[in-house]
Design a protein around this motif. Structure first.
Motif, PDB file in Angstrom:
ATOM      1  N   PHE A   1       0.841  -1.202   0.000  1.00 56.93           N
ATOM      2  CA  PHE A   1       0.000   0.000   0.000  1.00 56.93           C
ATOM      3  C   PHE A   1       0.874   1.250   0.000  1.00 56.93           C
ATOM      4  CE2 PHE A   1      -2.037   3.247   2.739  1.00 56.93           C
ATOM      5  CZ  PHE A   1      -3.156   3.548   1.967  1.00 56.93           C
ATOM      6  N   LEU A   2       1.858   1.300   0.911  1.00 56.15           N
ATOM      7  CA  LEU A   2       2.727   2.471   1.002  1.00 56.15           C
ATOM      8  C   LEU A   2       3.579   2.627  -0.259  1.00 56.15           C
ATOM      9  CD1 LEU A   2       3.916   2.065   4.722  1.00 56.15           C
ATOM     10  CD2 LEU A   2       2.195   3.657   3.836  1.00 56.15           C
ATOM     11  N   LEU A   3       4.079   1.509  -0.783  1.00 59.82           N
ATOM     12  CA  LEU A   3       4.924   1.568  -1.978  1.00 59.82           C
ATOM     13  C   LEU A   3       4.136   2.064  -3.180  1.00 59.82           C
ATOM     14  CD1 LEU A   3       7.725   0.918  -3.153  1.00 59.82           C
ATOM     15  CD2 LEU A   3       6.875  -1.381  -3.686  1.00 59.82           C
ATOM     16  N   TRP A   4       2.882   1.617  -3.312  1.00 58.25           N
ATOM     17  CA  TRP A   4       2.075   2.056  -4.448  1.00 58.25           C
ATOM     18  C   TRP A   4       1.874   3.569  -4.410  1.00 58.25           C
ATOM     19  CZ3 TRP A   4      -2.197   4.712  -5.898  1.00 58.25           C
ATOM     20  CH2 TRP A   4      -2.666   4.505  -7.200  1.00 58.25           C
ATOM     21  N   TRP A   5       1.541   4.102  -3.232  1.00 57.17           N
ATOM     22  CA  TRP A   5       1.302   5.541  -3.132  1.00 57.17           C
ATOM     23  C   TRP A   5       2.601   6.334  -3.290  1.00 57.17           C
ATOM     24  CZ3 TRP A   5      -2.939   8.198  -3.760  1.00 57.17           C
ATOM     25  CH2 TRP A   5      -4.173   7.555  -3.584  1.00 57.17           C
TER      26      TRP A   5
ATOM     27  N   GLY B   1       1.589   8.386  -6.117  1.00 62.13           N
ATOM     28  CA  GLY B   1       0.884   9.455  -5.420  1.00 62.13           C
ATOM     29  C   GLY B   1       1.031  10.819  -6.054  1.00 62.13           C
ATOM     30  N   LYS B   2       2.223  11.143  -6.553  1.00 63.94           N
ATOM     31  CA  LYS B   2       2.449  12.483  -7.103  1.00 63.94           C
ATOM     32  C   LYS B   2       1.560  12.763  -8.299  1.00 63.94           C
ATOM     33  CE  LYS B   2       7.190  12.927  -5.430  1.00 63.94           C
ATOM     34  NZ  LYS B   2       8.627  13.128  -5.793  1.00 63.94           N
ATOM     35  N   SER B   3       1.293  11.722  -9.083  1.00 65.79           N
ATOM     36  CA  SER B   3       0.420  11.906 -10.244  1.00 65.79           C
ATOM     37  C   SER B   3      -1.017  12.170  -9.826  1.00 65.79           C
ATOM     38  CB  SER B   3       0.480  10.670 -11.145  1.00 65.79           C
ATOM     39  OG  SER B   3      -0.027   9.523 -10.457  1.00 65.79           O
ATOM     40  N   GLN B   4      -1.334  11.877  -8.560  1.00 65.96           N
ATOM     41  CA  GLN B   4      -2.690  12.103  -8.053  1.00 65.96           C
ATOM     42  C   GLN B   4      -2.715  13.216  -7.003  1.00 65.96           C
ATOM     43  OE1 GLN B   4      -5.011   8.575  -7.256  1.00 65.96           O
ATOM     44  NE2 GLN B   4      -3.568   7.264  -8.371  1.00 65.96           N
ATOM     45  N   GLY B   5      -1.653  14.000  -6.960  1.00 69.48           N
ATOM     46  CA  GLY B   5      -1.609  15.139  -6.049  1.00 69.48           C
ATOM     47  C   GLY B   5      -1.250  14.782  -4.620  1.00 69.48           C
ATOM     48  N   VAL B   6      -0.730  13.591  -4.394  1.00 71.12           N
ATOM     49  CA  VAL B   6      -0.342  13.166  -3.052  1.00 71.12           C
ATOM     50  C   VAL B   6       1.179  13.157  -2.968  1.00 71.12           C
ATOM     51  CG1 VAL B   6      -0.403  11.295  -1.350  1.00 71.12           C
ATOM     52  CG2 VAL B   6      -2.420  11.773  -2.752  1.00 71.12           C
ATOM     53  N   TRP B   7       1.755  13.987  -2.069  1.00 73.55           N
ATOM     54  CA  TRP B   7       3.206  14.138  -1.995  1.00 73.55           C
ATOM     55  C   TRP B   7       3.819  13.308  -0.874  1.00 73.55           C
ATOM     56  CZ3 TRP B   7       5.302  16.554  -6.042  1.00 73.55           C
ATOM     57  CH2 TRP B   7       4.448  17.352  -6.807  1.00 73.55           C
TER      58      TRP B   7
END
Length: 400
Positions: A330-334, A338-344
Motif C-alpha cells: 500500500f505504502l509503496l504504491w502511493w 501518489g504524485k500523479s494524483q496530487g499526493v506528496w
C-alpha cells in the motif's frame, strides 16, 4: 432509477420463474435456511408444481455453526417429495473476523470432531464424503465451492442450467449493483440474470422484493419459514436487520450477541468451537478501540502511525507478517503513484470523506484496517486473494 412495471412483486417473480422453467433445461435453488432463500424455494416449488415439473433440485451448504431453528427448517424442506437436495457437509474455509489467532476456521473439520456443534445430519441427501466431488479440496473457500458446484451440476445434467439465488436489491448496494450492472453478461435481455458460462447462469427471481414482501408471501401462501425470526422479533431486532449467515464474518459478527439470547445452548457450543467467539460478541457492537467500525478512540500519546506499529507488535507473528506485507505494498504504491494524483507524502490522517472513498492514503486508514481485523485489507483497496487463502490453509494445517 427503479421503474414500476405494473405488476406486484409476487406476480413479477412468478413470471420470472416461468421464464426460467421455459428457457433452462435444469435448475437448482441455493437454499441457506434464511427467509429470502426459503421464500424463493417455496415459490419455485409452487410454480413448478403448477407446471408438473417437480422435483426441484436444491443446494444446501451446511456451515455447521448455525441456529438449531435453521437446521429444523432444512430438515422440513429436504423431507418434502418436491425437493431433491444436495446437502453439503464438507470441511470448507470460512472467515473468522473475531480472532487474529484464527482468521479462518474450517467447518466440519474432522480433527475437531469432538467440538462439532452437532453430529453430521443423517439424511439421505447429505454429502460428507470428501471424494464425492473431483473439484473439492480440504479447506476450500465457500465461494469457490459454490461456483465449482454449478459447473459440476451442469456437466452432470447437460443443457442450459440456472442457479437460483434469493438475493434482494434492497439489502445492500452491492446486491443492487449485481442487478443494475449494465456491463455484465446476462441471459438474453433479463437483467435479473448473470452469465457464468455459456451454459450456466445465475438468476435472482425475487430481487425486487422488500422484507415485508417476503413475510406477506409467507403468510398468504402458508409457506414454511425459519422460526428463529420469531425470536429475533421478540428480542427487538428490526425487520431490516434480521439476517442469517455464518456468524463470524466481517459484517455478520455484529449479530453474534443474538446467539446468547435466542439459543443459549447453541451459543455455549459456539464458544468452545471457534476462537474469539465470546470476545467478538462482547466488542463487535461497541465503538471504541476494539473492532470499531464507525470511529475509534486514539490512545493518549499515540499518533495513528505509532498506534499502527503498536498494534502490529501485539499480533501473533503470522498475522503481523500478513498485515505488514499488505501495508508495505500500500505504502509503496502511493510512493510511486501518489504524485500523479496530487499526493506528496503519506500523512497521519486526511479528510475523512476522501479516506472513506479510498482516494487518499493515511496512517488512519491503516490503523482502521488493523483495528477492524480487516484480514483482506479492503480498507487499503485490496481484494480477497486465493494465494493468501492457500497460505493460511497451509499455516492452519501446520500450526493449528
Amino acid at each position: 432509477m427503479k421503474k414500476p412495471i405494473g405488476l406486484n412483486v409476487f406476480e413479477a417473480a412468478t413470471q420470472r420463474m416461468n421464464v426460467i422453467l421455459d428457457e433452462f433445461e435444469h435448475l437448482f435453488v441455493s437454499f441457506s435456511g434464511g427467509k429470502d432463500s426459503a421464500a424463493l424455494l417455496n415459490l419455485a416449488i409452487q410454480v413448478a408444481k403448477a407446471r408438473n415439473q417437480l422435483p426441484i433440485d436444491v443446494l444446501i451448504i451446511d456451515m455447521e455453526a448455525q441456529y438449531q431453528h435453521t437446521i429444523e427448517l432444512i430438515d422440513q424442506m429436504v423431507d418434502r417429495k418436491e425437493v431433491n437436495a444436495y446437502w453439503i457437509c464438507l470441511p470448507l474455509s470460512l472467515r473468522n473476523a473475531i480472532s487474529q489467532f484464527q482468521p479462518k476456521w474450517i467447518c466440519w473439520d474432522p480433527t475437531e470432531k469432538d467440538k462439532w456443534l452437532r453430529p453430521l445430519p443423517q439424511h439421505r441427501s447429505v454429502i460428507s464424503d470428501v471424494n464425492y466431488f473431483k473439484f473439492y479440496h480440504f479447506g476450500m473457500e465457500f465461494e469457490d465451492f459454490v461456483d465449482e458446484f454449478s459447473l459440476w451440476y451442469q456437466a452432470k445434467h447437460g443443457g442450459k442450467t440456472a442457479c437460483l439465488i434469493g438475493i434482494r436489491a434492497d439489502e445492500s448496494l452491492n446486491r443492487y449493483k449485481t442487478i443494475k450492472n449494465r456491463n455484465k453478461e446476462k441471459y438474453k435481455e433479463y437483467f435479473w440474470t448473470t452469465k457464468v458460462t455459456s451454459e450456466v447462469y445465475k438468476a435472482y427471481p425475487i430481487y425486487d422484493w422488500k422484507t415485508e414482501d417476503v413475510w406477506a408471501a409467507n403468510g398468504k401462501n402458508h409457506w414454511n419459514y425459519n422460526h428463529i425470526y420469531d425470536l429475533m422479533h421478540k428480542a427487538g431486532v428490526p425487520l431490516s436487520l434480521q439476517r442469517l449467515c455464518q456468524p463470524f464474518g466481517d459484517d455478520q459478527r455484529k449479530g453474534l450477541w443474538l446467539y446468547q439470547i435466542l439459543e443459549p445452548n447453541t451459543w455455549e457450543k459456539l464458544v468452545q468451537r471457534v476462537n474469539g467467539c465470546n470476545f467478538g460478541a462482547r466488542y463487535s457492537k461497541d465503538q471504541g478501540r476494539i473492532l470499531g467500525y464507525y470511529r475509534f478512540e486514539l490512545p493518549a500519546g499515540h499518533s495513528y502511525k505509532s498506534y499502527s506499529k503498536f498494534l502490529l507488535k501485539s499480533m501473533p507473528p503470522h498475522m503481523a507478517t500478513h498485515y505488514r506485507e499488505r501495508i508495505f505494498k500500500f505504502l509503496l504504491w502511493w510512493k510511486n503513484n501518489g504524485k500523479s494524483q496530487g499526493v506528496w507524502r503519506i500523512n497521519d490522517f486526511e479528510d475523512k470523506k476522501l479516506e472513506a472513498k479510498l482516494k487518499v492514503p493515511s496512517w488512519r486508514r491503516i490503523c482502521k484496517v488493523l483495528i477492524k481485523n480487516d484480514y483482506w485489507c479492503r480498507g487499503l483497496s485490496f481484494a480477497p486473494s486465493k494465494k493468501i487463502s492457500q497460505r493460511h490453509l497451509e499455516s492452519y494445517n501446520k500450526y493449528l
